[in-house]
Design an enzyme around this catalytic site. Structure first.
Site, PDB file in Angstrom:
ATOM      1  N   THR A  25       0.747  -1.125  -0.091  1.00  0.00           N
ATOM      2  CA  THR A  25       0.062   0.168   0.018  1.00  0.00           C
ATOM      3  C   THR A  25       0.745   1.181   0.106  1.00  0.00           C
ATOM      4  OG1 THR A  25      -0.106  -0.276   2.576  1.00  0.00           O
ATOM      5  CG2 THR A  25      -1.863  -1.076   1.221  1.00  0.00           C
ATOM      6  N   ASP A  51      -1.533  -1.889   7.319  1.00  0.00           N
ATOM      7  CA  ASP A  51      -2.211  -0.838   7.474  1.00  0.00           C
ATOM      8  C   ASP A  51      -3.762  -1.046   6.767  1.00  0.00           C
ATOM      9  OD1 ASP A  51      -3.688   1.610   7.141  1.00  0.00           O
ATOM     10  OD2 ASP A  51      -1.379   2.695   7.083  1.00  0.00           O
ATOM     11  N   GLU A  52      -4.723  -1.407   7.610  1.00  0.00           N
ATOM     12  CA  GLU A  52      -5.788  -1.791   6.959  1.00  0.00           C
ATOM     13  C   GLU A  52      -6.755  -0.638   6.332  1.00  0.00           C
ATOM     14  OE1 GLU A  52      -8.720  -2.763   9.992  1.00  0.00           O
ATOM     15  OE2 GLU A  52      -8.218  -1.273  11.386  1.00  0.00           O
ATOM     16  N   VAL A  74       5.586  -7.996   8.064  1.00  0.00           N
ATOM     17  CA  VAL A  74       6.813  -8.937   7.742  1.00  0.00           C
ATOM     18  C   VAL A  74       7.730  -9.589   8.855  1.00  0.00           C
ATOM     19  CG1 VAL A  74       7.010  -8.011   5.557  1.00  0.00           C
ATOM     20  CG2 VAL A  74       8.186  -6.730   7.303  1.00  0.00           C
ATOM     21  N   LEU A 136      13.917  -4.253  -2.525  1.00  0.00           N
ATOM     22  CA  LEU A 136      14.134  -2.833  -3.038  1.00  0.00           C
ATOM     23  C   LEU A 136      14.845  -2.161  -2.041  1.00  0.00           C
ATOM     24  CD1 LEU A 136      11.486  -3.494  -4.892  1.00  0.00           C
ATOM     25  CD2 LEU A 136      10.724  -1.328  -4.189  1.00  0.00           C
ATOM     26  N   LYS A 140      21.120   4.845   0.467  1.00  0.00           N
ATOM     27  CA  LYS A 140      21.702   4.935   1.776  1.00  0.00           C
ATOM     28  C   LYS A 140      22.169   3.737   2.480  1.00  0.00           C
ATOM     29  CE  LYS A 140      18.522   8.959   2.713  1.00  0.00           C
ATOM     30  NZ  LYS A 140      18.152   8.858   1.062  1.00  0.00           N
ATOM     31  N   VAL A 180      13.380   8.688  -4.545  1.00  0.00           N
ATOM     32  CA  VAL A 180      12.036   8.744  -5.485  1.00  0.00           C
ATOM     33  C   VAL A 180      11.329   9.991  -5.477  1.00  0.00           C
ATOM     34  CG1 VAL A 180      10.183   7.427  -6.191  1.00  0.00           C
ATOM     35  CG2 VAL A 180      12.109   6.257  -5.481  1.00  0.00           C
ATOM     36  N   VAL A 187      10.649  14.927   0.185  1.00  0.00           N
ATOM     37  CA  VAL A 187      10.943  16.127   0.655  1.00  0.00           C
ATOM     38  C   VAL A 187       9.961  16.986  -0.332  1.00  0.00           C
ATOM     39  CG1 VAL A 187      12.696  16.708  -1.306  1.00  0.00           C
ATOM     40  CG2 VAL A 187      12.451  18.137   1.121  1.00  0.00           C
ATOM     41  N   ARG A 267      20.736  17.116   9.438  1.00  0.00           N
ATOM     42  CA  ARG A 267      20.169  16.391  10.634  1.00  0.00           C
ATOM     43  C   ARG A 267      20.991  15.097  10.761  1.00  0.00           C
ATOM     44  NH1 ARG A 267      14.254  15.417   8.190  1.00  0.00           N
ATOM     45  NH2 ARG A 267      15.503  14.637   6.362  1.00  0.00           N
TER      46      ARG A 267
END
Length: 351
Positions: A25, A51-52, A74, A136, A140, A180, A187, A267
């Site tokens: 989702t 996440d329903e 998972v 995927l 980083k 992406v 951002v 950060r």
């Protein structure tokens, strides 16, 4: 993808197949499902996530009998194994904690999802003898300095260990890409929200660079890997980069030219520049027009690099967001204007 004569089409590969998308989702899952339904002819696509509400929304949006929605995590090995026993042919593993600050403050949670959770999916795919699994990953994960990158680097290592094991016929491979554009939590939606609320656009360090990849291009890479990846392959899409300052200025120019841009400093856990391919990986990678194919299970032929005559030059640097093609401000705006989300947002001017 260019320079790849004879490559198998993902449409051919996925025809009448059952596909599992973990974290289905999210931005990637939502868009890859849309593309597969529109262009291929799968037997079934299973969306596995926790996440329903997002599943409810996605079910109502697509209203397609080929979609099956399953609640699960998972991190729960039993629930993953149960799903994998549904005669799965292909697995896209997209479930992850992806936000650098969140993972930095809660590194154990990053490990539970990105490492343990990935291991659960890899194990279940191997046990079920699925045809192929694609993980995927992210820039980083290369020379990682933050918890998110470290956890993703470990995910890659887990995939490579499975690829070496030869205990099943499953092919394990992966993709790695940079930012992406306009994916959930990226951002650009943040910049837009700040302008809509009358707040300054906040940038960390103006000269920081980041790879920029439209989501449709990222999806094309993953589908290419699913159709053509071999055991242990990591496919890396070549991408242009832009400075954070140009990213902010491009959004400001498109939506609110008088918006203030404010620097707040780097950060915790952030790099000035991101790397997609290391020097060592370049020594065993095959380079094409649009991407690198890292043959991760192959040994580096050091004699080729260090023997007399040196047939192939040793890479002097890695492939990173500083030495890749740098977009100008106008080019950054042009790339943004190619995005469906930006086109839609421009229909509602900021007052």
């Amino acid at each position: 993808m260019s320079n790849n004569n004879g490559n198998r089409s993902y449409k051919e590969a996925l025809a009448n197949k059952t596909i599992l998308v973990t974290g289905g989702t999210g931005s990637f899952g939502h868009n890859v499902v849309e593309k597969i339904l529109q262009t291929a002819n799968p037997k079934e696509i299973i969306i596995f996530s926790r996440d329903e509400k997002k599943q409810f929304d996605m079910r109502n949006e697509f209203q397609n009998d080929k979609l099956t929605f399953l609640i699960g995590d998972v991190r729960d090995k039993d629930s993953v194994s149960k799903v994998m026993r549904r005669d799965i042919d292909y697995v896209f593993h997209a479930a992850a904690l992806k936000q650098v600050p969140s993972c930095e403050f809660f590194p154990l949670e990053a490990a539970k999802t990105n490492i343990i959770g990935s291991s659960n999916v890899l194990d279940a795919a191997e046990e079920a003898n699925v045809e192929k699994m694609v993980i995927l990953s992210t820039d980083k994960a290369v020379y990682p300095i933050n918890a998110m990158g470290i956890s993703k680097a470990m995910m890659e290592k887990l995939m490579l260990a499975k690829a070496r094991s030869h205990t099943s016929d499953t092919i394990f491979c992966g993709v790695r890409y940079g930012n992406v554009m306009y994916s959930r939590g990226s951002v650009f939606p943040l910049f837009l929200e700040q302008m809509q609320r009358g707040l300054p656009i906040t940038v960390t360090e103006p000269n920081m660079t980041r790879f920029l990849l439209p989501l449709p291009v990222a999806i094309d890479l993953v589908l290419f890997a699913m159709a053509n990846g071999e055991n242990g392959d990591i496919h890396v899409r070549k991408s242009p980069a832009a400075t954070v300052q140009h990213m902010a200025e491009a959004m400001r120019d498109l939506f609110k030219p008088n918006a203030e841009i404010k620097s707040i400093g780097i950060r915790e856990g952030e790099k000035m520049h991101e790397t997609l391919v290391t020097r060592e990986e370049l020594m065993k990678a095959v380079e094409y027009d649009d991407y690198f194919r890292i043959r991760s299970l192959e040994r580096i032929d050091y004699d080729k690099y260090f023997s007399a005559g040196q047939a192939v030059p040793v890479p002097k640097e890695d492939y990173n967001s500083f030495n890749t093609r740098r977009l100008s401000l106008d080019e950054t705006k042009e790339l943004l204007l190619s995005l469906r989300e930006i086109k839609e947002a421009l229909k509602h001017p900021i007052v």
